[in-house]
Write an enzyme that holds these catalytic residues in place. Structure first.
Site, PDB file in Angstrom:
ATOM      1  N   LYS A 191       0.847  -1.251  -0.155  1.00  0.00           N
ATOM      2  CA  LYS A 191       0.001   0.018  -0.056  1.00  0.00           C
ATOM      3  C   LYS A 191       0.741   1.252   0.127  1.00  0.00           C
ATOM      4  CE  LYS A 191      -1.809   2.385   3.106  1.00  0.00           C
ATOM      5  NZ  LYS A 191      -1.681   3.840   2.655  1.00  0.00           N
ATOM      6  N   GLY A 243       7.256   4.194   8.557  1.00  0.00           N
ATOM      7  CA  GLY A 243       6.338   5.387   8.655  1.00  0.00           C
ATOM      8  C   GLY A 243       6.655   6.052  10.131  1.00  0.00           C
ATOM      9  N   SER A 244       5.555   6.600  10.548  1.00  0.00           N
ATOM     10  CA  SER A 244       5.904   7.223  12.034  1.00  0.00           C
ATOM     11  C   SER A 244       5.774   5.998  13.155  1.00  0.00           C
ATOM     12  CB  SER A 244       4.591   7.949  12.325  1.00  0.00           C
ATOM     13  OG  SER A 244       3.392   7.276  12.313  1.00  0.00           O
ATOM     14  N   THR A 245       6.536   6.561  14.191  1.00  0.00           N
ATOM     15  CA  THR A 245       6.775   5.573  15.299  1.00  0.00           C
ATOM     16  C   THR A 245       5.268   5.383  15.823  1.00  0.00           C
ATOM     17  OG1 THR A 245       8.940   6.481  15.792  1.00  0.00           O
ATOM     18  CG2 THR A 245       7.666   5.409  17.464  1.00  0.00           C
ATOM     19  N   GLU A 246       4.499   6.258  15.950  1.00  0.00           N
ATOM     20  CA  GLU A 246       3.225   6.010  16.553  1.00  0.00           C
ATOM     21  C   GLU A 246       2.315   5.045  15.890  1.00  0.00           C
ATOM     22  OE1 GLU A 246       1.105   9.623  15.388  1.00  0.00           O
ATOM     23  OE2 GLU A 246      -1.064   8.897  16.063  1.00  0.00           O
ATOM     24  N   GLY A 248       3.734   2.782  13.786  1.00  0.00           N
ATOM     25  CA  GLY A 248       4.620   1.564  14.084  1.00  0.00           C
ATOM     26  C   GLY A 248       4.197   0.605  15.136  1.00  0.00           C
ATOM     27  N   GLU A 265      10.547   0.521  10.113  1.00  0.00           N
ATOM     28  CA  GLU A 265      11.497   1.627   9.886  1.00  0.00           C
ATOM     29  C   GLU A 265      10.769   2.789  10.312  1.00  0.00           C
ATOM     30  OE1 GLU A 265      13.251   4.666   8.855  1.00  0.00           O
ATOM     31  OE2 GLU A 265      13.071   3.892   6.803  1.00  0.00           O
ATOM     32  N   CYS A 299      13.263  10.362   7.198  1.00  0.00           N
ATOM     33  CA  CYS A 299      13.125  10.039   8.723  1.00  0.00           C
ATOM     34  C   CYS A 299      14.614   9.973   9.177  1.00  0.00           C
ATOM     35  CB  CYS A 299      12.967   8.492   8.485  1.00  0.00           C
ATOM     36  SG  CYS A 299      13.569   7.508   7.376  1.00  0.00           S
ATOM     37  N   GLU A 396      10.205  14.686  16.479  1.00  0.00           N
ATOM     38  CA  GLU A 396      10.730  14.711  14.951  1.00  0.00           C
ATOM     39  C   GLU A 396       9.722  15.541  14.437  1.00  0.00           C
ATOM     40  OE1 GLU A 396       9.527  11.349  12.775  1.00  0.00           O
ATOM     41  OE2 GLU A 396      11.406  11.389  11.645  1.00  0.00           O
TER      42      GLU A 396
HETATM   43  P1  ADP Z   1       3.705   9.796   8.146  1.00  0.00           P
HETATM   44  O1  ADP Z   1       3.522  10.603   9.399  1.00  0.00           O
HETATM   45  O2  ADP Z   1       4.966   9.639   7.633  1.00  0.00           O
HETATM   46  O3  ADP Z   1       2.739  10.066   7.103  1.00  0.00           O
HETATM   47  P2  ADP Z   1       2.242   7.415   8.788  1.00  0.00           P
HETATM   48  O4  ADP Z   1       2.859   6.666   9.773  1.00  0.00           O
HETATM   49  O5  ADP Z   1       0.973   8.184   9.344  1.00  0.00           O
HETATM   50  O6  ADP Z   1       3.501   8.205   8.419  1.00  0.00           O
HETATM   51  O7  ADP Z   1       1.989   6.525   7.595  1.00  0.00           O
HETATM   52  C1  ADP Z   1       2.719   5.837   6.810  1.00  0.00           C
HETATM   53  C2  ADP Z   1       1.871   4.879   6.186  1.00  0.00           C
HETATM   54  O8  ADP Z   1       0.968   4.161   7.072  1.00  0.00           O
HETATM   55  C3  ADP Z   1       0.949   5.486   5.106  1.00  0.00           C
HETATM   56  O9  ADP Z   1       0.850   4.494   4.059  1.00  0.00           O
HETATM   57  C4  ADP Z   1      -0.289   5.111   6.079  1.00  0.00           C
HETATM   58  O10 ADP Z   1      -1.618   5.004   5.237  1.00  0.00           O
HETATM   59  C5  ADP Z   1      -0.338   4.023   6.833  1.00  0.00           C
HETATM   60  N1  ADP Z   1      -1.062   3.940   7.874  1.00  0.00           N
HETATM   61  C6  ADP Z   1      -1.388   4.955   8.683  1.00  0.00           C
HETATM   62  N2  ADP Z   1      -2.138   4.237   9.837  1.00  0.00           N
HETATM   63  C7  ADP Z   1      -1.890   2.946   9.735  1.00  0.00           C
HETATM   64  C8  ADP Z   1      -2.355   1.751  10.674  1.00  0.00           C
HETATM   65  N3  ADP Z   1      -3.199   1.956  11.599  1.00  0.00           N
HETATM   66  N4  ADP Z   1      -2.199   0.566  10.106  1.00  0.00           N
HETATM   67  C9  ADP Z   1      -1.449   0.327   8.997  1.00  0.00           C
HETATM   68  N5  ADP Z   1      -1.044   1.568   7.897  1.00  0.00           N
HETATM   69  C10 ADP Z   1      -1.245   2.816   8.497  1.00  0.00           C
END
Ligand code: ADP
Length: 800
Positions: A191, A243-246, A248, A265, A299, A396
């Protein structure tokens, strides 16, 4: 008349736009609306959302928001494609990857322009960095595909892989994910980020063009919920997320106990450290690349400038002068340094954090010129007078905002650099190779760049320590993330385990006959082993240990949360162990083996008394334990890192480093060997440990104290807390000062450990209690050493 020099100084840049004609034609061909790419075909568009060009704020396309049905269809296609893809020869898979690399190169211009339009990053970056690295990644991994059977013998692809990527390097992150997955023989559901799906759509066309078998790569568009549906799908065998630690953390919890392999990551707040002997002009250009590359939406951006006090004023002055000359503007203009921020929400976040920095008393500086106003632009920003504990120094920002702090001594620089929960990357600037290579290992980060920054290559692993996640992408180390031990071995193991009860039953008789007289006296009341000393359990409770036939074998203390805390403290205090030489650690492992051998009969009697496996089996377990200790004594100075062959004038040193404090919860079977098999690799690699031994049969562990005491094991390197394994393992997993937890046991216990580990994103390694520890293939070797280490890549360019 003006001189040439004067003309040069006053000359303005003219616009140098890259044409968007081809990209617009491509969008037009698709009528600017996209479904998903599933099973080798495009789906009809469903409910769509807008894709906006951040530099113009105009909608350039619409893509479909993936539903759970879409995800189901994609996973189903990937699952169906798996046997055929696996059955291909490694060479055939290599050729597909090679064809993808060629396809990327053939369409490089379209991809670069499309990426700029979709993400807002400058064409200079997409053309010269993103897209070439994408091609390089597929070429490199075509190589791993070719070498799979020899270089990864005994391993196979994990299966269907779900991959979720962010918007900052849309196509590059796709390549980092898809290339190793396919090379390892997996099929993929990916995705893209909702802000930046377009190059993934173009990539799907390339995959189609080269005739990749349907279902091997599936791309589903959508938001977070679509990502969550991939994470939750029962037929997905591994999740790779950037993506974000949150998020993750959410994914770590969602996959806990599912048996899915996971690599994350995540975020970072990477230090950029400048010592007083550094070449300041290079440093300034380095800073530009560290924090204004991709508008700081990186990142591993060097977002914390740590500068030695004596040169601070000079460097800040130079930096401001350079910032004054940076150009922000249309990403398609080949002469701009910085493009647009990806979306309004991100722009607002940056503005909010900058305001917070000002409110908290730091000094904010921006160049005198103004940004374009027709898109989402933000100027390069520098903060000075920043407190290390302030929000802007800790959080960050993911934007073009640099915070500067100063230090006096190298020790102080390391403390400041590590003053963050993250650990993704670091840059170290000094002309002294001694200093650089002294500092690099002390920084808790997965990548360290010496006199350079933001260097990436397919051959070198990239990934973090601590809350920046775990797993590596790129290099041989990255391939392991997509492989599991060949399942043939696993099945053989469970067959063997099924036989174990009969072995125990056979041994029961002999135990009933002779063991009570041979086993140590019942009234010995063992304690816990913490910080090199025997310690009474906090709760003062003990439990009675019985054999399978009901004979009382002894007592063991009931450790609790407080005992675990004390043990963690002791393990921390023993961290000097990580600096002991491999030779030194080997000596101690051999010494433990020697002392165990001297008491082999006593240990065999104890194992027999506890488990009733019979004296012969018990003696075999002791022998195997001695041999295992020797194996890791052997490995201690032989588990070498690598020098990656990166395409710069220089080297990338891939160093195996210990993870830190490792909690080890042992399985029920093989009370001595099961423990030794886990503890020995952990300490051989320089970790310190808290061990929770076999719950029903803990006395081999408590007997082991005296061996440790006579083998020169430094206090705190091995701490042992007996008691309720699953409870104690969860306490270890919740503890923020524990860096990894290994757990052998049932699925429920594994789930609890994995779930709790999300608190500080510690690494976990859980497996069911069905290993045959007596089998060297299953019970020892590189798999254990990999679990006991994390790879740090130190990039060292050379030459003038
Ligand atoms: P950023 O802060 O870099 O946008 P995110 O962690 O929000 O990073 O997003 C990174 C990816 O994770 C995107 O493809 C987003 O659609 C996807 N994403 C966001 N929330 C969830 C979730 N709860 N489960 C799986 N994927 C998610």
């Amino acid at each position: 008349m003006s001189t040439v020099a004067e003309i040069f100084k006053t000359m303005e840049y003219g616009p140098a736009p890259e044409s968007d004609k081809e990209a617009l034609a491509w969008l037009g061909k698709h009528e600017r609306v996209f479904g998903h790419y599933i099973d080798g075909a495009w789906t009809e568009p469903g409910d769509t959302f807008d894709v906006v060009n951040p530099a113009t704020a105009k909608v350039i396309a619409r893509v479909t928001n993936g539903t759970t049905d879409d995800v189901d269809a994609a996973v189903d296609a990937a699952k169906r494609a798996l046997p055929g893809w696996r059955a291909l020869s490694a060479h055939a898979r290599a050729r597909y990857l090679y064809a993808i690399a060629r396809g990327v190169q053939k369409h490089s211009r379209l991809l670069a322009v499309l990426e700029s339009m979709d993400n807002g990053k400058s064409i200079r970056e997409t053309r010269d960095i993103d897209v070439p690295l994408v091609a390089r990644h597929f070429y490199h991994h075509a190589g791993w595909a070719q070498l799979l059977e020899t270089e990864f013998a005994g391993y196979e692809g994990v299966g269907v892989v779900g991959q979720i990527i962010p918007w900052n390097f849309p196509l590059l992150m796709l390549a980092w994910k898809i290339a190793p997955a396919l090379a390892a023989g997996n099929t993929v559901v990916l995705k893209p980020a909702e802000f930046t799906p377009l190059t993934a759509m173009a990539f799907a066309e390339i995959v189609d063009e080269i005739g990749l078998p349907p279902g091997v790569v599936n791309i589903v568009n959508g938001h977070g919920e679509t990502g969550a549906a991939i994470v939750d799908h029962p037929d997905v065998d591994k999740i790779a997320f950037t993506g974000s630690t949150e998020v993750g953390r959410i994914i770590r919890k969602a996959t806990a106990g599912s048996g899915k392999k996971l690599s994350l990551e995540l975020g970072g707040k990477s230090p950029f450290i400048v010592y007083d002997d550094a070449d300041l002009d290079s440093v300034v250009e380095g800073v530009v690349d560290a924090i204004w590359f991709n508008q700081g939406q990186v990142c591993c951006a060097g977002s914390r400038l740590l500068v030695q006090e004596s040169i601070q004023d000079r460097l800040i002055a130079k930096l401001r002068a350079r910032m004054e000359r940076l150009r922000v503007g249309s990403p398609l203009d080949k002469a701009v340094d910085m493009g647009a921020i990806v979306a309004p929400v991100q722009l607002e976040r940056i503005k909010g954090l900058v305001q917070q920095g000002v409110d908290e008393g730091a000094t904010m500086w921006q160049p005198s010129w103004a940004c374009p106003t027709d898109g989402y632009f933000y100027p390069p920003t520098l903060f000075t007078d920043v407190q290390p504990s302030s929000t802007i120094a800790q959080v960050e920002i993911f934007g073009p905002v640099l915070v500067a702090m100063s230090f006096r001594t190298p020790e102080e620089s390391v403390a400041l650099a590590n003053n963050t929960p993250y650990g993704l990357a670091a840059s170290v600037w000094t002309e002294s190779i001694n200093l650089a290579l002294d500092i690099a290992p002390k920084i808790k980060a997965g990548v360290v760049w010496v006199n350079s920054t933001n260097l990436f290559d397919a051959s070198a692993g990239f990934g973090g320590y601590r809350e920046s996640g775990f797993g590596r992408e790129g290099g041989k180390e990255g391939m392991w993330e997509y492989l599991v031990r060949s399942r043939g071995t696993g099945r053989a193991a469970s067959r063997r385990v099924k036989q174990a009860p009969s072995r125990a039953a056979a041994g029961a008789k002999s135990a009933a006959r002779g063991s009570s007289s041979e086993s140590p006296a019942i009234d010995r009341t063992p304690k816990l082993f913490i910080g090199g000393k025997q310690a009474r359990p906090d709760g003062a409770y003990t439990r009675r240990i019985q054999s399978p036939s009901g004979a009382t074998v002894g007592e063991s203390p009931e450790g609790n949360r407080k005992d675990i805390r004390n043990a963690v403290e002791a393990a921390h205090a023993a961290k000097g162990w990580s600096r002991a030489t491999g030779h030194n650690r080997a000596q101690i492992l051999y010494y433990i083996a020697e002392n165990l051998a001297a008491r082999a009969d006593e240990f065999a009697a104890r194992i027999d008394a506890m488990t009733e496996v019979g004296r012969r089996n018990a003696a075999a377990e002791v022998d195997a334990s001695i041999s295992r200790l020797f194996s890791y004594g052997a490995w201690a100075d032989k588990y070498d890192g690598a020098v990656h062959n990166v395409p710069i004038r220089g080297v990338a040193l891939a160093m195996n480093e210990p993870i830190g404090v490792v909690g080890i919860a042992c399985g029920d079977t093989h009370p001595l060997l099961g423990m030794v098999s886990l503890v020995a690799p952990a300490i051989a690699m320089g970790n310190t440990t808290i061990v929770v031994p076999s719950e029903p049969h803990p006395l081999s562990a408590t007997d082991f104290y005296s061996i440790l005491e006579t083998s020169d094991v430094p206090a705190g390197v091995i701490n042992i807390v007996t008691g309720a394994r699953d409870t104690l393992a969860t306490v270890l997993a919740e503890h923020d000062d524990v860096d990894a937890v290994w757990y052998v046991g049932a699925r429920d216990g594994a789930r609890a450990v994995e779930f709790a580990s999300a608190s500080n994103m510690k690494r976990t390694w859980t497996f069911l209690d069905d290993r045959d520890w007596l089998d060297r293939d299953e019970g020892e070797g590189r798999e254990f050493l990999r679990a006991a280490t994390q790879v740090k890549n130190i990039w060292v360019p050379y030459g003038e």
